[in-house]
Design an enzyme around this catalytic site. Structure first.
Site, short mmCIF file in Angstrom:
data_model
loop_
_atom_site.label_atom_id
_atom_site.label_comp_id
_atom_site.label_asym_id
_atom_site.label_seq_id
_atom_site.Cartn_x
_atom_site.Cartn_y
_atom_site.Cartn_z
N ARG A 246 0.67 8.44 -4.40
CA ARG A 246 1.85 7.79 -4.96
C ARG A 246 2.58 8.75 -5.86
O ARG A 246 1.97 9.56 -6.57
CB ARG A 246 1.47 6.54 -5.78
CG ARG A 246 1.15 5.29 -4.97
CD ARG A 246 2.40 4.74 -4.28
NE ARG A 246 2.16 3.49 -3.57
CZ ARG A 246 1.70 3.38 -2.35
NH1 ARG A 246 1.38 4.47 -1.67
NH2 ARG A 246 1.54 2.20 -1.78
N GLU A 275 12.16 8.03 -4.29
CA GLU A 275 12.05 8.22 -2.85
C GLU A 275 13.27 7.66 -2.13
O GLU A 275 13.61 6.48 -2.33
CB GLU A 275 10.78 7.56 -2.33
CG GLU A 275 9.53 8.24 -2.87
CD GLU A 275 8.24 7.60 -2.44
OE1 GLU A 275 7.17 8.21 -2.63
OE2 GLU A 275 8.26 6.45 -1.93
N HIS A 294 7.42 9.88 2.34
CA HIS A 294 6.45 8.77 2.26
C HIS A 294 6.22 8.16 3.65
O HIS A 294 6.25 6.95 3.83
CB HIS A 294 6.94 7.70 1.29
CG HIS A 294 5.82 6.89 0.70
ND1 HIS A 294 5.92 6.26 -0.51
CD2 HIS A 294 4.57 6.60 1.17
CE1 HIS A 294 4.79 5.62 -0.78
NE2 HIS A 294 3.96 5.82 0.23
#
Length: 341
Positions: A246, A275, A294
């Site tokens: 993360r 992100e 991600h």
């Protein structure tokens, strides 16, 4: 069997079709998909009547007002459960849910194979300079093969920070590549770490001994900012840093400094504080950083597994059965009492 169908809502973010198909086949569940482009009051009206809210685990996909905060819980008094779309639960205030008897469930392990494979894809891309080679070939110019010489993973030491669902798969992959595998996980005893395929070590020993450090831990109050300038200095000179965990666990500015100074040999990053990161992000300008958005768990197989797991968990908890992946066990007694009521 319930006399009144439980109302399950989700936002109209992309979800594998198996989620809707499973829930719509259950006569005891009424699924509603909320249109984020629709009138805000209409969404609140639907959420206010919801028993279960299935929400994306990616914080930057969900507008702040639709994340499971204390403010949202105040407006959704019927809510029994917040279900996230992945292993993470960054979009859910777990403490607030526990205080209100709202169960929080995640889908830990559903995309573990995908994420572990992605971590090794990043390792190989950085160690073997695959992206750099691709870019230089496409740009043209004269250079030799030796200009792009990389390193094998075989014979190196892999340090895993966290050895849960994803970490244990990464350990097996590391062994298959001929790596020595170390792991640090404060939630597991030494015997369990060994059973999962790694040598248990303190974090400082892992940093000092590993040629590749790969993060597989959740972002919590304990891990937020865990990899700061001091942690990067403690790593071996020339070591690689990989994160599919993360954003926020590693300090991006400190990582940039460690790479730019030549202390670290490279990084493979799938997760970011924001992100996607802006194109001007300093880490994106370094030749020895391989970056992805991600997407570690974003495979057809991983998304299908997670969606199916989430739907089956929701079916189980609506029927009063205990689901297998509860984040806040302390809320279970209050949840069951509220469900019966």
């Amino acid at each position: 069997m319930t006399s009144t169908p439980k109302k399950v809502v989700r936002l109209n973010l992309w979800t594998d079709p198996s989620f809707d198909r499973i829930l719509r086949a259950d006569p005891n569940i009424a699924l509603t998909v909320l249109d984020l482009a629709g009138p805000e009051q209409a969404l609140w009206d639907q959420l206010g009547q919801a028993d279960v809210y299935h929400v994306s685990a990616a914080k930057d996909e969900v507008p702040p007002q639709w994340q499971v905060t204390r403010a949202l819980l105040e407006r959704c008094p019927r809510l029994l459960c917040a279900s996230t779309s992945g292993a993470g639960y960054d979009t859910v205030d777990v403490q607030a849910c526990t205080e209100r008897g709202v169960l929080v469930v995640n889908q830990a392990g559903g995309n573990a194979a995908s994420v572990a494979e992605h971590a090794f894809g990043l390792m190989l891309a950085v160690a073997r300079r695959i992206v750099e080679s691709d870019q230089r070939l496409k740009a043209g110019g004269r250079f030799s093969r030796e200009d792009l010489m990389g390193h094998e993973l075989n014979g190196q030491t892999l340090g895993l920070v966290g050895i849960g669902h994803i970490g244990r798969r990464a350990a097996r992959l590391g062994q298959a590549f001929g790596m020595r595998v170390l792991a640090h996980d404060p939630y597991l005893d030494d015997a369990e770490v060994r059973a999962r395929g790694a040598e248990p070590v303190p974090l400082d020993e892992l940093l000092a001994s590993s040629d590749v450090v790969s993060l597989h831990c959740p972002r919590t109050a304990q891990t937020e900012g865990l990899f700061d300038a001091a942690a990067f200095r403690a790593m071996k000179r020339g070591a690689l840093f990989i994160s599919t965990a993360r954003g926020g666990i590693h300090d991006e500015a400190a990582l940039h400094d460690a790479l730019a100074a030549g202390h670290l040999g490279g990084a493979g990053l799938d997760v970011w504080k924001v992100e996607p990161p802006p194109p001007s992000h300093p880490l994106l300008g370094l030749w020895n950083v391989v970056s992805t958005f991600h997407t570690g768990g974003v495979t057809h197989e991983g998304r299908r597994n997670v969606a199916t797991m989430a739907a089956e968990q929701i079916r189980a908890l609506c029927a009063g059965d205990r689901p297998g992946r509860i984040v806040n066990d302390a809320a279970w007694p209050a949840f069951t009492a509220r469900l019966r009521a």
